[in-house]
Every structure is written in structure tokens, then in C-alpha cells.
Design a protein around this motif. Sequence first.
Motif, mmCIF file in Angstrom:
data_model
loop_
_atom_site.group_PDB
_atom_site.id
_atom_site.type_symbol
_atom_site.label_atom_id
_atom_site.label_comp_id
_atom_site.label_asym_id
_atom_site.label_seq_id
_atom_site.Cartn_x
_atom_site.Cartn_y
_atom_site.Cartn_z
ATOM 1 N N ASN A 69 51.555 27.742 42.342
ATOM 2 C CA ASN A 69 51.350 27.850 43.795
ATOM 3 C C ASN A 69 50.750 29.194 44.215
ATOM 4 O OD1 ASN A 69 53.432 29.785 44.029
ATOM 5 N ND2 ASN A 69 54.978 28.261 44.549
ATOM 6 N N MET A 70 50.357 30.018 43.229
ATOM 7 C CA MET A 70 49.633 31.281 43.473
ATOM 8 C C MET A 70 50.517 32.391 44.038
ATOM 9 S SD MET A 70 46.252 30.493 42.799
ATOM 10 C CE MET A 70 44.924 30.982 43.873
ATOM 11 N N THR A 71 51.843 32.270 43.873
ATOM 12 C CA THR A 71 52.688 33.429 44.174
ATOM 13 C C THR A 71 52.168 34.596 43.340
ATOM 14 O OG1 THR A 71 54.601 32.029 44.565
ATOM 15 C CG2 THR A 71 55.056 34.339 44.027
ATOM 16 N N GLY A 74 45.539 35.637 39.099
ATOM 17 C CA GLY A 74 44.749 36.605 38.336
ATOM 18 C C GLY A 74 45.070 36.384 36.863
ATOM 19 N N ALA A 75 44.029 36.251 36.036
ATOM 20 C CA ALA A 75 44.230 35.797 34.654
ATOM 21 C C ALA A 75 45.247 36.645 33.866
ATOM 22 C CB ALA A 75 42.879 35.737 33.946
ATOM 23 N N PRO A 76 45.103 37.983 33.800
ATOM 24 C CA PRO A 76 46.081 38.737 33.008
ATOM 25 C C PRO A 76 47.495 38.640 33.596
ATOM 26 C CG PRO A 76 44.087 40.026 33.345
ATOM 27 C CD PRO A 76 43.987 38.843 34.250
ATOM 28 N N HIS A 167 34.118 40.623 43.985
ATOM 29 C CA HIS A 167 34.467 39.279 44.448
ATOM 30 C C HIS A 167 35.893 38.978 43.992
ATOM 31 C CE1 HIS A 167 33.340 35.310 45.884
ATOM 32 N NE2 HIS A 167 33.737 34.751 44.751
ATOM 33 N N CYS A 168 36.627 38.233 44.791
ATOM 34 C CA CYS A 168 38.000 37.852 44.458
ATOM 35 C C CYS A 168 38.876 39.088 44.341
ATOM 36 C CB CYS A 168 38.045 37.017 43.181
ATOM 37 S SG CYS A 168 39.633 36.173 42.913
ATOM 38 N N ASN A 169 39.924 39.037 43.543
ATOM 39 C CA ASN A 169 40.751 40.217 43.316
ATOM 40 C C ASN A 169 40.972 40.373 41.827
ATOM 41 O OD1 ASN A 169 43.821 41.122 42.665
ATOM 42 N ND2 ASN A 169 42.905 42.395 44.248
ATOM 43 N N ALA A 170 40.386 41.402 41.255
ATOM 44 C CA ALA A 170 40.591 41.738 39.848
ATOM 45 C C ALA A 170 41.196 43.131 39.802
ATOM 46 C CB ALA A 170 39.271 41.660 39.082
ATOM 47 N N GLY A 171 42.280 43.287 40.544
ATOM 48 C CA GLY A 171 42.920 44.591 40.674
ATOM 49 C C GLY A 171 44.324 44.602 40.108
ATOM 50 N N LEU A 206 40.882 33.408 49.921
ATOM 51 C CA LEU A 206 40.762 34.728 50.564
ATOM 52 C C LEU A 206 41.387 35.872 49.763
ATOM 53 C CD1 LEU A 206 41.456 33.569 54.243
ATOM 54 C CD2 LEU A 206 39.247 33.943 53.147
ATOM 55 N N GLN A 207 41.214 35.806 48.433
ATOM 56 C CA GLN A 207 41.763 36.892 47.605
ATOM 57 C C GLN A 207 41.120 38.235 47.950
ATOM 58 O OE1 GLN A 207 40.896 33.887 46.439
ATOM 59 N NE2 GLN A 207 42.080 33.287 44.653
ATOM 60 N N GLY A 208 39.832 38.194 48.347
ATOM 61 C CA GLY A 208 39.159 39.445 48.697
ATOM 62 C C GLY A 208 39.723 40.019 49.991
ATOM 63 N N GLY A 246 35.749 40.444 37.665
ATOM 64 C CA GLY A 246 36.608 40.152 36.526
ATOM 65 C C GLY A 246 36.182 38.838 35.889
ATOM 66 N N ALA A 247 37.018 38.325 34.989
ATOM 67 C CA ALA A 247 36.716 37.045 34.339
ATOM 68 C C ALA A 247 38.015 36.334 34.004
ATOM 69 C CB ALA A 247 35.913 37.268 33.064
ATOM 70 N N ASP A 248 37.954 35.013 34.018
ATOM 71 C CA ASP A 248 39.109 34.215 33.615
ATOM 72 C C ASP A 248 39.016 33.740 32.172
ATOM 73 O OD1 ASP A 248 39.599 34.130 36.615
ATOM 74 O OD2 ASP A 248 41.312 33.035 35.781
ATOM 75 N N ARG A 249 37.786 33.521 31.713
ATOM 76 C CA ARG A 249 37.593 33.120 30.308
ATOM 77 C C ARG A 249 36.150 33.425 29.943
ATOM 78 N NH1 ARG A 249 40.576 29.184 26.978
ATOM 79 N NH2 ARG A 249 41.834 28.740 28.834
ATOM 80 N N ASN A 258 34.767 32.653 36.308
ATOM 81 C CA ASN A 258 35.474 33.530 37.243
ATOM 82 C C ASN A 258 35.524 32.809 38.589
ATOM 83 O OD1 ASN A 258 36.821 36.096 37.747
ATOM 84 N ND2 ASN A 258 35.097 36.596 39.083
ATOM 85 N N LYS A 259 36.154 33.433 39.550
ATOM 86 C CA LYS A 259 36.362 32.834 40.860
ATOM 87 C C LYS A 259 35.087 32.201 41.415
ATOM 88 C CE LYS A 259 39.376 32.436 42.568
ATOM 89 N NZ LYS A 259 40.094 31.146 42.369
ATOM 90 N N ILE A 260 35.248 31.028 41.987
ATOM 91 C CA ILE A 260 34.117 30.297 42.556
ATOM 92 C C ILE A 260 33.300 31.241 43.466
ATOM 93 C CG2 ILE A 260 35.493 29.395 44.516
ATOM 94 C CD1 ILE A 260 32.926 27.325 42.609
ATOM 95 N N ALA A 324 38.179 25.891 41.617
ATOM 96 C CA ALA A 324 38.676 27.275 41.764
ATOM 97 C C ALA A 324 37.760 28.291 41.083
ATOM 98 C CB ALA A 324 40.085 27.374 41.202
ATOM 99 N N PHE A 325 36.930 27.834 40.152
ATOM 100 C CA PHE A 325 36.105 28.760 39.378
ATOM 101 C C PHE A 325 34.706 28.185 39.188
ATOM 102 C CE2 PHE A 325 40.532 29.153 38.124
ATOM 103 C CZ PHE A 325 40.750 30.505 38.331
ATOM 104 N N ASP A 326 33.761 29.037 38.833
ATOM 105 C CA ASP A 326 32.474 28.543 38.345
ATOM 106 C C ASP A 326 32.118 29.300 37.069
ATOM 107 O OD1 ASP A 326 31.501 31.012 39.309
ATOM 108 O OD2 ASP A 326 30.638 30.126 41.128
HETATM 109 O O1 MRU Z 1 42.505 31.907 41.384
HETATM 110 P P1 MRU Z 1 42.795 33.329 41.012
HETATM 111 O O2 MRU Z 1 43.106 34.191 42.187
HETATM 112 O O3 MRU Z 1 43.822 33.415 39.924
HETATM 113 O O4 MRU Z 1 41.423 33.855 40.402
HETATM 114 C C1 MRU Z 1 41.363 35.156 39.912
HETATM 115 C C2 MRU Z 1 40.008 35.567 39.460
HETATM 116 O O5 MRU Z 1 39.074 34.812 39.484
HETATM 117 C C3 MRU Z 1 39.902 36.956 38.880
HETATM 118 O O6 MRU Z 1 38.619 37.474 39.094
HETATM 119 C C4 MRU Z 1 40.156 36.884 37.366
HETATM 120 O O7 MRU Z 1 41.346 36.218 37.093
HETATM 121 C C5 MRU Z 1 40.189 38.222 36.750
HETATM 122 S S1 MRU Z 1 41.621 39.138 37.224
HETATM 123 C C6 MRU Z 1 41.620 40.612 36.393
#
Ligand code: MRU
Length: 358
Positions: A69-71, A74-76, A167-171, A206-208, A246-249, A258-260, A324-326
Motif C-alpha cells: 500500500n506504499m507506506t 522505493g526499491a532499496p 523524477h519520483c523520489n530516489a532519496g 506524487l512522489q516528487g 534512480g532505478a528499480d531494475r 524506473n517510475k513511469i 507504475a514504471f516504464d
Molecule cells: O513506486 P515507487 O515510489 O516505489 O517508485 C520508486 C522509484 O521509481 C524510484 O525511482 C526507484 O525505486 C529508485 S529509489 C532509490
Amino acid sequence: MILTIVGESARQRSQRKIDTLESIEEKLNFKTLEWRGDHLRLLDQRALPESEEYRDCRTVGEVAAAIKNMTIRGAPAIGIAAAYGMALAALNQHDYREAAALLKSCRPTAANLAWAVDRMSSACALQDIAQVIAEAGAIEAEDAMMCRQIGVNGNGFVADGANVLTHCNAGALATGGIGTALGIIYTAHFSGKRLHVWVDETRPFLQGARLTAWELGRAGVPYTLICDNVAASLMAAGKVDCVIVGADRIAANGDFANKIGTYGLAVLAGFHNIPFYVAAPSSTFDSKCATGEDIVIEERDPAEVTFIFRKAICPHGCAALNPAFDVTPGSLVTAYITEKEVIGAGGFESGNPHELLP
Ligand code: MRU
């Protein structure tokens, strides 16, 4: 072009430089997740920026729900949360194979999730609870270290006075440390560079707007929020010096999910000759995915598109699509900034990135 930090003197800038690097985490001063001996505490990212609320997870099921549910996102960060979910499964004598399957099913695109769960499964097989908890702690600590090193490795790519678009939040909210893309931005900022960040709002979740803006504000990094569709005209006007995401895979050929909206930004950056950097730890690289076509893209509830903060923004029954991603082709990436090394354009042509990463 630089948007000056109003009122900041050269002396204050060099003070920032002296203060610096190890203490970036302290300056951010919040905990995205925290293991508290017998449970996992998560900063609820759905409530930000309005309120700082924490959720305690005491079972693997609760961790799985929080990831879904996104509580926590972010991939890591979801990899680390899942690692503690496995620790909770061990503490509650829950079958670790079932726990692993449950956690992996939560969000399919982030490589770090399955990577962390597989690592925890090996620890669980040894049937020593202390070791299982220690392994989750090690995954978190290593991620913090990787973020710091990504920041150091990426700092040289950000010039003093640069306008950086992200883009998104990679913080810090997306990792166990200072972040990947934002880790580079924080490192550059706290080493005394004058930066300004264009923050894509990142529809639909709206992660940004909600998260990156919140983080940058806490750190004192100058930023301006923009709607996602503003990037093109800013680039055309020469107001973007580089893009860092950032990147998810990341697939074996360098294509990455990464994020759409990331793909569109990469195309725009290529068209305008603007460097496009991907910041990611080695846990995001997946050598089993040959190309981006092998990456599974998560589709989320269309209600995330049709509603904003529980208010419908379209006619009742309106159809909506919510990937969620592209996937961005590796050919559009200027460099991948990892904790180990920087892989430049063409770096993937010589083979598997895991072989490139020492
Ligand atoms: O759907 P989210 O908010 O989990 O997507 C996150 C992202 O796309 C981030 O850019 C990615 O996980 C890298 S986070 C260091």
C-alpha cells in the motif's frame, strides 16, 4: 543558469563544505524505517508531507501490506523492509518459504525486493534467529554505505551552479541511507556547490511533490516543483543541465525500469543533448533480465489515477491505466552511477554489468 540561494554568502557556502558528508543523514534527521528489537517502525509515506506518522509492523503480513500500500516505497527501502519482514517471520516461527513468497509478490518491478528476500532466505535456512536479524541489519547498513558511495561517485557529474532535474523520489525515503539520485544531489550541495533542483511532481502518486520536495526542503537544497509536462520546455530553454534518476531494475544490457515518466524524460534529454544519469546500487542490477523486455511492470489500481486525495478528478466509471514504471533503453543513458563504479555509455556492450562491477 543558477537560481541563487538568496542571502547565502560565500562564507556560509564554505561552512556547508566543512560541515559535510558523514553528517548528511543527521541533517535529514528522520528515519524511513527502524528496527526496534521485536518490530519494524515505518515512516508512513502516504501521510507525507502533511504529517509525520509512524506505523509499527509486528508480522510479516503487516510488512507485506505496508509494501503493497506504499507506506514504504522505493526499491532499496522495500528490500530492507522485506528483510525485516523475514526477520519477523523467523521471530514468529512463520515458515520462511511462505514469507518469502508473500513478500516477493508485493511489488514485482523492484529488483532489490527479491534480492533482499533471497539473501534472507539463505540466512533463515540456518535457523539461528540472531543471525537472521543480523542479516537484515547488514542489508540496511550496506544500503546506507552504498548510498554514501553513490553520492561520492556522482558528485563530479554535478557542476557548481547546475540545475538538476529529478523524477519520483530516489532519496532517503526510498533507501536505507541518503538516497541514490538525491544522494548525489545532497553530496554536491553539502560539498559547497550551489545547486537548484527541478522536482517533477510525478503523477499519479506524487512522489516528487509530496516526498522529494519534503526531503530537499529539510536538507535546505533549493528546489522548484514542476508538473511532469514542464520538463520539455525547460530543457528547450536551456534551464536543465542534467537529469538524475534512480532505478528499480537494471537489465543486463543496461535497459532499466524506473517510475513511469522516466522514459519520456530520457528521450527529451537525448533530444536536447542533456546528460541523463541513473544512480543505483548493485542490488538493483539483474543479470537474469537480458533486456528491458524481461522486466515485469507493476500495474496499480486505476483509482490512483482517477482520484487525488480521495476526490474524483474524472467522470464516474472513467477507464484509466496505471502502469507504475516504464522501461528506458540503455542507449539513452549517459552513465550509471553505482557504489562501485561509474559505467559510461557503451559500458554494457562488453557484457554483463555484474562483471563490470568489481
Ligand atoms: O513506486 P515507487 O515510489 O516505489 O517508485 C520508486 C522509484 O521509481 C524510484 O525511482 C526507484 O525505486 C529508485 S529509489 C532509490
